[in-house]
Design a protein around this motif. Structure first.
Motif, short mmCIF file in Angstrom:
data_model
loop_
_atom_site.label_atom_id
_atom_site.label_comp_id
_atom_site.label_asym_id
_atom_site.label_seq_id
_atom_site.Cartn_x
_atom_site.Cartn_y
_atom_site.Cartn_z
N ILE A 1 48.25 36.62 59.57
CA ILE A 1 49.68 36.79 59.27
C ILE A 1 50.20 38.10 59.84
N ASN B 1 57.65 36.10 59.42
CA ASN B 1 57.12 35.88 58.07
C ASN B 1 57.95 34.86 57.32
N ASN C 1 53.03 36.08 52.90
CA ASN C 1 54.06 36.38 53.89
C ASN C 1 55.23 37.15 53.27
#
Length: 279
Positions: free
Chosen positions: A39, A94, A122
């Motif tokens: 991420i 995100n 996120n």
């Protein structure tokens, strides 16, 4: 560890990254930790993609145990709006990944628990990066906004001092609450901002050089400034703004171009010369 030449920039993985990976394997949380780093990597590549789209030069992407950092050149004298767009590109991805986590859960591809973990991860990374602390995305946005309101030198110093204060508060809260992860992050941000403050004369010199050597084809709004003839070249350079070209009206004397001012400062060593003598 570093690799050169990936996508035109260097990709570095901090040694502590492998330590965290090793600990995650030992504790049975490898998938979760690895997902967090993926991420973060996607977040950073959002910055890189937007920077390249705007013509900025990306020199390095570094993966740290608690986040990532994309380093770029030729960024000091550009339009503040470019900085804001690049800073927002990471959190935007995100948000996209948060939407995907919901879609994958709704489609039955992911379990509710994994989709929730991905969504919360996120959201946490995006929210953390939007804190108004340099060099986080929020700190870059704040500095860019300040550059719209005041000269670059003043905006940058205020941004760094404010970030130092906030990083110190974060560090103090981590000590009170005994939060190890917050302690590490707060210590890192505090050290980075102290270093940025100490290195600011060099950064300001970079800003002046970038304004001097910018391509003639680049279009900047011309801003007229009135200055006293007894003000020194160095003092007037402190009034230069980011993303603007300047034309100085030296009161009672005449006009002075930005290029002439910068040449006198950078190459003729006329720091203490009054601008009235340059007209």
């Amino acid at each position: 560890m570093s690799k050169g030449g990936w996508f035109g920039f260097r990709f570095r993985i901090h040694l502590l990254f492998w330590v965290v990976i090793g600990l995650s394997v030992a504790t049975g949380h490898f998938l979760e930790v690895f997902t967090l780093f993926v991420i973060v990597l996607i977040h950073e590549f959002g910055h890189v993609a937007m920077a390249k789209e705007l013509g900025w030069k990306v020199t390095e992407v570094q993966l740290l145990p608690f986040g990532g950092v994309a380093t770029m050149e030729d960024a000091y004298a550009t339009d503040p709006l470019d900085e804001i767009v690049i800073a927002l590109a990471g959190p935007f991805l995100n948000v996209v990944m948060m939407a995907l986590s919901y879609l994958f859960w709704f489609a039955g591809i992911w379990t509710e628990g994994w989709a929730q973990f991905f969504l919360v991860s996120n959201a946490t990374i995006a929210a953390f990066n939007l804190l108004p602390i340099w060099p986080l995305d929020g700190g870059r946005i704040l500095q860019a906004l300040l550059c719209w309101l005041m000269p670059y030198r003043r905006a940058a110093i205020l941004s760094i001092l404010g970030s130092t204060l906030l990083a110190g508060i974060m560090l103090g809260l981590s000590i009170i609450d005994m939060k190890i992860n917050l302690l590490v992050i707060g210590s890192y941000l505090l050290a980075v901002n102290i270093q940025a403050f100490l290195r600011f004369p060099y950064q300001f010199f970079r800003f002046l050089m970038e304004k001097y050597v910018r391509q003639p084809a680049e279009e900047y709004a011309v801003q007229a400034l009135s200055v006293r003839p007894d003000e020194t070249v160095l003092e007037v350079s402190h009034k230069l703004r980011r993303g603007s070209a300047h034309l100085f009206y030296v009161q009672g004397t005449g006009l002075l171009g930005e290029e002439q001012l910068l040449h006198a400062l950078l190459f003729e060593q006329k720091h203490d010369t009054s601008v009235g003598q340059l007209v």
